[in-house]
Enzyme design. Sequence first.
Site, PDB file in Angstrom:
ATOM      1  N   VAL A   1      -2.053   8.805   6.196  1.00 12.66           N
ATOM      2  CA  VAL A   1      -3.509   8.858   5.584  1.00 12.66           C
ATOM      3  C   VAL A   1      -3.675   6.922   5.677  1.00 12.66           C
ATOM      4  O   VAL A   1      -3.646   6.301   5.638  1.00 12.66           O
ATOM      5  CB  VAL A   1      -2.231   8.335   4.067  1.00 12.66           C
ATOM      6  CG1 VAL A   1      -3.722   7.550   2.894  1.00 12.66           C
ATOM      7  CG2 VAL A   1      -2.219  10.156   3.066  1.00 12.66           C
TER       8      VAL A   1
ATOM      9  N   ASP B   1       0.476  -0.833   0.267  1.00 11.15           N
ATOM     10  CA  ASP B   1       0.223   0.224  -0.201  1.00 11.15           C
ATOM     11  C   ASP B   1       0.734   1.134  -0.126  1.00 11.15           C
ATOM     12  O   ASP B   1       1.002   1.866  -0.747  1.00 11.15           O
ATOM     13  CB  ASP B   1      -1.285   0.604   0.608  1.00 11.15           C
ATOM     14  CG  ASP B   1      -0.045  -0.412   2.466  1.00 11.15           C
ATOM     15  OD1 ASP B   1       1.356  -0.451   2.298  1.00 11.15           O
ATOM     16  OD2 ASP B   1      -1.112  -0.195   3.528  1.00 11.15           O
TER      17      ASP B   1
ATOM     18  N   ASP C   1       6.930   3.895   3.759  1.00  3.52           N
ATOM     19  CA  ASP C   1       6.727   4.776   4.984  1.00  3.52           C
ATOM     20  C   ASP C   1       8.016   4.929   4.699  1.00  3.52           C
ATOM     21  O   ASP C   1       9.507   5.308   3.782  1.00  3.52           O
ATOM     22  CB  ASP C   1       5.587   4.952   5.429  1.00  3.52           C
ATOM     23  CG  ASP C   1       6.408   5.665   6.621  1.00  3.52           C
ATOM     24  OD1 ASP C   1       6.531   6.986   7.002  1.00  3.52           O
ATOM     25  OD2 ASP C   1       5.647   5.828   7.537  1.00  3.52           O
TER      26      ASP C   1
HETATM   27  P1  IMP Z   1       7.099   1.332   6.315  1.00  2.00           P
HETATM   28  O1  IMP Z   1       7.664  -0.104   6.705  1.00  2.00           O
HETATM   29  O2  IMP Z   1       7.596   2.559   7.435  1.00  2.00           O
HETATM   30  O3  IMP Z   1       7.595   1.664   4.626  1.00  2.00           O
HETATM   31  O4  IMP Z   1       5.839   1.441   6.751  1.00  2.00           O
HETATM   32  C1  IMP Z   1       5.114   0.328   5.542  1.00  2.00           C
HETATM   33  C2  IMP Z   1       3.368  -0.264   6.073  1.00  2.00           C
HETATM   34  O5  IMP Z   1       3.541   0.641   7.358  1.00  2.00           O
HETATM   35  C3  IMP Z   1       2.499  -0.367   5.429  1.00  2.00           C
HETATM   36  O6  IMP Z   1       2.417  -0.688   4.747  1.00  2.00           O
HETATM   37  C4  IMP Z   1       1.509   0.073   6.279  1.00  2.00           C
HETATM   38  O7  IMP Z   1       0.431  -0.736   6.321  1.00  2.00           O
HETATM   39  C5  IMP Z   1       2.394   0.981   7.453  1.00  2.00           C
HETATM   40  N1  IMP Z   1       1.866   2.477   7.026  1.00  2.00           N
HETATM   41  C6  IMP Z   1       2.755   3.714   6.929  1.00  2.00           C
HETATM   42  N2  IMP Z   1       2.157   4.741   6.728  1.00  2.00           N
HETATM   43  C7  IMP Z   1       1.219   4.926   6.305  1.00  2.00           C
HETATM   44  C8  IMP Z   1       0.000   5.710   6.666  1.00  2.00           C
HETATM   45  O8  IMP Z   1       0.425   7.323   6.678  1.00  2.00           O
HETATM   46  N3  IMP Z   1      -1.092   5.371   6.495  1.00  2.00           N
HETATM   47  C9  IMP Z   1      -1.662   4.267   6.437  1.00  2.00           C
HETATM   48  N4  IMP Z   1      -0.331   2.695   7.469  1.00  2.00           N
HETATM   49  C10 IMP Z   1       0.542   3.662   7.183  1.00  2.00           C
HETATM   50 MG    MG Z   2      -1.229  -0.904   8.678  1.00  2.00          MG
END
Ligand code: IMP
Ligand code: MG
Length: 182
Positions: free
Chosen positions: A152, A99, A102
């Site tokens: 988001v 999705d 981040d």
């Molecule tokens: P990362 O591991 O920090 O890159 O984050 C990835 C996961 O964190 C995504 O697959 C989402 O499940 C969650 N995530 C990160 N940012 C958001 C946001 O703004 N809204 C909802 N879920 C998020």
């Molecule tokens: Mg999540």
Amino acid sequence: MQGDIERVLFDEPAIHKRLDEMAAQIAADYADRELTVIAILTGSLMFMSDLLRRIPLPLKLDSLSVVSYHGQAQTSGEVIFKQLAVPDVAGRDVLILDDILDSGHTLAAVREKLETAEPRSIRVCVLLSKKKRRVRDVNADYIGFEIDDEFVVGYGLDFMERYRNLPYLGVVKKELLEQPNR
Ligand code: IMP
Ligand code: MG
């Protein structure tokens, strides 16, 4: 539920229009190959289902369930796989769907895990990417929308497991993020 949303970022027609473009690009890039799509659940469910129906190629579909948030709006850095087995992607052209990109922890961990199965290639496709600096060095090959560093929800994305069923992508009100159990 709608009352918890500060503003809509992308409504359904805008999302679908962008998915048309992404699907056309992916279909052209993999025209003579057979894709293996690995969707990261649960956040990519809506994205996966709407995107894949726009790609007129033979493909295999598998999924991985990953937890990294533990219910908060901040990433913990630790990525937990809900299943032990690595999908059998040996010699395959893999497209990972998530999705949102981040911090990069999730996609870095998934990529590393899939690489142990020795696929022919791996690319990453995300609906959203936050413009802020990544904690992990991971890039997406296909990106739906670049967004600012805001939380988001909707169209699969949750806050505390809610809002996934909103048909659009929106920003949650600040006070809710600070006081989720209000
Ligand atoms: P990362 O591991 O920090 O890159 O984050 C990835 C996961 O964190 C995504 O697959 C989402 O499940 C969650 N995530 C990160 N940012 C958001 C946001 O703004 N809204 C909802 N879920 C998020
Ligand atoms: Mg999540």
